[in-house]
Design an enzyme around this catalytic site. Structure first.
Site: not given
Ligand code: NAI
Length: 468
Positions: A33, A39, A50, A114, A186, A239, A321-322, A447
Site C-alpha cells: 500500500k 515496509g 540507524k 490487498g 525502541i 503510565v 518482531m524482528l 589479536h
Molecule cells: P518492547 O516490547 O520492546 O518494549 C515495550 C516496553 O513498554 C516494555 O518493556 C513494557 O513493559 C513497557 N510498557 C508497556 N506498557 C507500559 C505502561 N503502561 N507504562 C510503562 N511501560 C509500559 O516494544 P518497543 O520498544 O515498542 O518495540 C516494538 C517491537 O519492535 C519489539 O518487538 C522490538 O523487538 C521491535 N524492535 C526491534 C528493534 C531491534 O531489534 N533493534 C528496534 C526497534 C524495534
C-alpha cells in the site's frame, strides 16, 4: 492476472520472500500500500533510526571523547536539518536499491491494499479506490505490525508532541525534556539519539528492569551505562495518562506496586510500548483465516494458515518482531512453496539493541535456563580487560557465554559493549553448528580484536580466562 505467488506486504519479510520465490522460478507479485518498498523497517524504522543513531553517536564522540584521543575540535555544533537529511538520503538509497532488486528479479509491483477472499483469490484496491482481482496459487501475508499504544490509555498521537517511533525520527528540534514511555528496544534506541543530541531523557517503564526478556545481568549493566550517559529511569511505573498540555505534554504514572500517582512535564513524549500485528483490510475473518489468542495469524511450522495456499510470515505471526526473523521466514516459505525444505532455527535468532554501546544476544538467557532447570556454566569477560577496547576508549560492558554443564554445548551468548551487534554472529554460527564453549575458546581469534572477549568468556565457562 494470475501468479504462482502473491506476497502482501513489501517489508523485509515480504520483499525477501518475493525475491526468493522469483529466484526459484515462480511467477511472483508483490502487493504494497506504500508507494515505496521496504515496509516499516526501511521507510520509518530500522534504517532511518540507524542513520540517526550513528550520526548522534559521532556527535557525542566529537563532543566528549575526541580530546582524550588528542584531537581538538572545539565544541561540535549540531545541524539537525543536515542530520535528518542524511537519514532521508539513507532511506532513499535503500528504497532505490530495493526497487532495482524487484525489477531485476522480474517481480510485478502492485501498489494498493490487498484483501484476501479465500484460497487462490485476492483483490487489490489502489489509492483511487479502483479494485482489481488477482488469482494466486499461493498467497503470503507479510503485512507486519503497527504501534500498539498503551493498553487502556487513550493516547492521541500528533507525531509532533506525542509521538510514535515515526515522529521521533523527525523532530524538528531537540526537545528540552523527552519522556519515553516503555524501556524496550525502541524507547532506548530513540531515547539515546535525543539524549546524545542534548535532550534530558526520562524513561518510564512498567517492569522493574529495562529490556525485559533480555539477560538480567546485561540489562542491569546496560542501565548503569545509560545512566552514566544521563538517561533517567522510573522503573516499576505504570503510565496511566499521556495528555497534551498548553505547551508540551503531561505524563502520569503510578507505582505498579501501589502508591501515589505522579505527573511529569515533557516537551515531547515518545510512546514505545510495543507493536501489534497489522491485519487491517486483509479481510481475514471473511476469508476464514484463523487468528491466535493474541490477534496474530495462526500458522503451523510450515507457515500455513488455516486456509490451503495461504501462508503468513513475520510480525503478523508468533515469535519475535524482528526484521531478520521475518526475512528468514520469507526465504523458508518461498522454498516450501517451491517444494523444497524451508526451515528457520528459532533457537538461534540474534537480537541487537543499536545503542552506544550495543547490546546483543543469541540463545537462552540465564533466567530462561534456570526456569527450565538446565544446569549451565557461565563465563564472563569484561571489555575493560581487552587491549583493543582500551585503545578505543570503549571499555564499558562484558561478554557472557552460557554453556550446558554436561555437554559444554553453548546455549546462549550475551554481550553489552562496543561492536556487540557484529560480534554476536560468531556465537550464532557456533550455535547453529551445535558448537561447544571449548570449540569457541580454542578457535584462534586475531589479536588485538574486541572479539577476543568472546573467546575469553568461552574459556571462563570451563576453565579460566587468560587475561584476567
Ligand atoms: P518492547 O516490547 O520492546 O518494549 C515495550 C516496553 O513498554 C516494555 O518493556 C513494557 O513493559 C513497557 N510498557 C508497556 N506498557 C507500559 C505502561 N503502561 N507504562 C510503562 N511501560 C509500559 O516494544 P518497543 O520498544 O515498542 O518495540 C516494538 C517491537 O519492535 C519489539 O518487538 C522490538 O523487538 C521491535 N524492535 C526491534 C528493534 C531491534 O531489534 N533493534 C528496534 C526497534 C524495534
Amino acid at each position: 492476472m494470475s501468479y504462482d505467488v502473491v506476497v502482501i506486504g513489501a517489508g523485509p519479510g515480504g520483499y525477501v520472500c518475493a525475491i526468493k520465490a522469483a529466484q526459484l522460478g515462480l511467477k511472483t507479485a508483490l502487493v504494497e500500500k506504500r508507494a515505496t518498498p521496504g515496509g516499516t523497517c526501511i521507510n520509518i524504522g530500522c534504517i532511518p533510526s540507524k542513520a540517526l543513531l550513528y550520526a548522534s553517536e559521532m556527535f557525542m564522540e566529537a563532543g566528549h571523547n575526541f580530546a582524550a584521543l588528542g584531537i581538538e575540535v572545539g565544541a561540535p555544533k549540531l545541524d539537525l536539518k543536515a542530520m535528518l537529511a542524511h537519514k532521508d538520503t539513507t532511506v532513499d538509497a535503500n528504497v532505490k536499491g530495493l526497487q532495482f532488486l524487484i525489477k531485476k528479479n522480474k517481480i510485478d509491483w502492485i501498489e494498493g491494499t490487498g484483501t484476501v477472499h479465500g484460497a487462490g483469490k485476492l483483490s487489490v484496491k489502489d489509492k483511487d479506490g479502483e479494485s482489481r482481482d488477482i488469482e494466486a496459487k499461493n498467497i503470503v501475508i507479510a503485512t507486519g505490525s503497527d504501534v500498539a499504544g498503551i493498553p487502556g490509555v487513550d493516547v492521541k498521537f500528533d507525531e509532533k508532541v506525542i509521538v510514535t517511533s515515526t515522529g521521533a525520527l523527525d523532530l524538528d528540534k531537540v526537545p528540552g525534556h523527552l519522556v519515553v514511555v516503555g524501556g524496550g528496544v525502541i524507547g532506548l534506541e530513540l531515547g539515546s539519539v535525543w539524549a546524545r543530541l542534548g535532550a534530558k531523557v526520562t524513561v518510564v517503564e512498567y517492569l522493574d528492569t529495562i529490556l525485559g526478556g533480555m539477560d538480567g545481568d546485561v540489562a542491569k549493566q546496560f542501565q548503569r551505562i545509560l545512566g552514566k550517559q544521563g538517561l533517567e529511569f522510573k522503573l516499576g511505573a505504570k503510565v496511566t495518562g499521556v495528555e497534551k498540555a498548553k505547551s508540551g505534554a503531561k505524563v502520569t504514572f503510578e507505582p505498579v506496586k501501589g502508591g501515589e500517582a505522579e505527573t511529569i512535564d515533557a516537551d515531547v513524549v515518545l510512546v514505545a510500548t510495543g507493536r501489534k500485528p497489522f491485519i487491517e483490510s486483509l479481510g481475514l475473518d471473511k476469508a476464514g483465516v484463523v487468528l491466535d489468542e493474541r490477534g496474530r495469524v495462526r500458522t503451523d511450522n510450515h507457515y500455513r494458515t488455516s486456509i490451503p495456499g495461504i501462508y503468513a510470515i513475520g510480525d503478523v505471526i508468533a515469535g519475535p518482531m524482528l526484521a531478520h526473523k521475518a526475512e528468514d521466514e520469507g526465504v523458508a516459505v518461498a522454498e516450501i512453496i517451491a517444494g523444497q525444505q524451508g526451515h528457520v532455527n528459532y533457537g538461534v535468532i540474534p537480537s541487537v539493541v543499536y545503542t552506544s554501546p550495543e547490546v546483543a544476544s543469541v540463545g537462552k538467557t540465564e533466567e530462561e535456563l534456570k526456569a527450565e532447570g538446565i544446569e549451565y556454566a557461565a563465563g564472563k569477560f569484561p571489555f575493560s580487560a581487552n587491549g583493543r577496547a582500551r585503545a578505543m576508549l570503549q571499555t564499558d560492558g562484558f561478554v557472557k557465554v552460557l554453556a550446558d554443564k554436561k555437554t559444554d554445548r553453548v546455549l546462549g551468548v550475551h554481550i553489552v559493549g562496543f561492536g556487540a551487534g557484529e560480534m554476536i554472529h560468531e556465537a550464532a554460527v557456533l550455535m547453529e553448528f551445535g558448537g561447544s564453549s571449548e570449540d569457541l575458546a580454542r578457535t584462534c581469534h586475531a589479536h588485538p580484536t574486541l572479539s577476543e572477549t568472546v573467546k575469553e568468556a568461552a574459556l571462563a565457562t570451563f576453565f579460566k580466562p587468560l587475561h584476567m
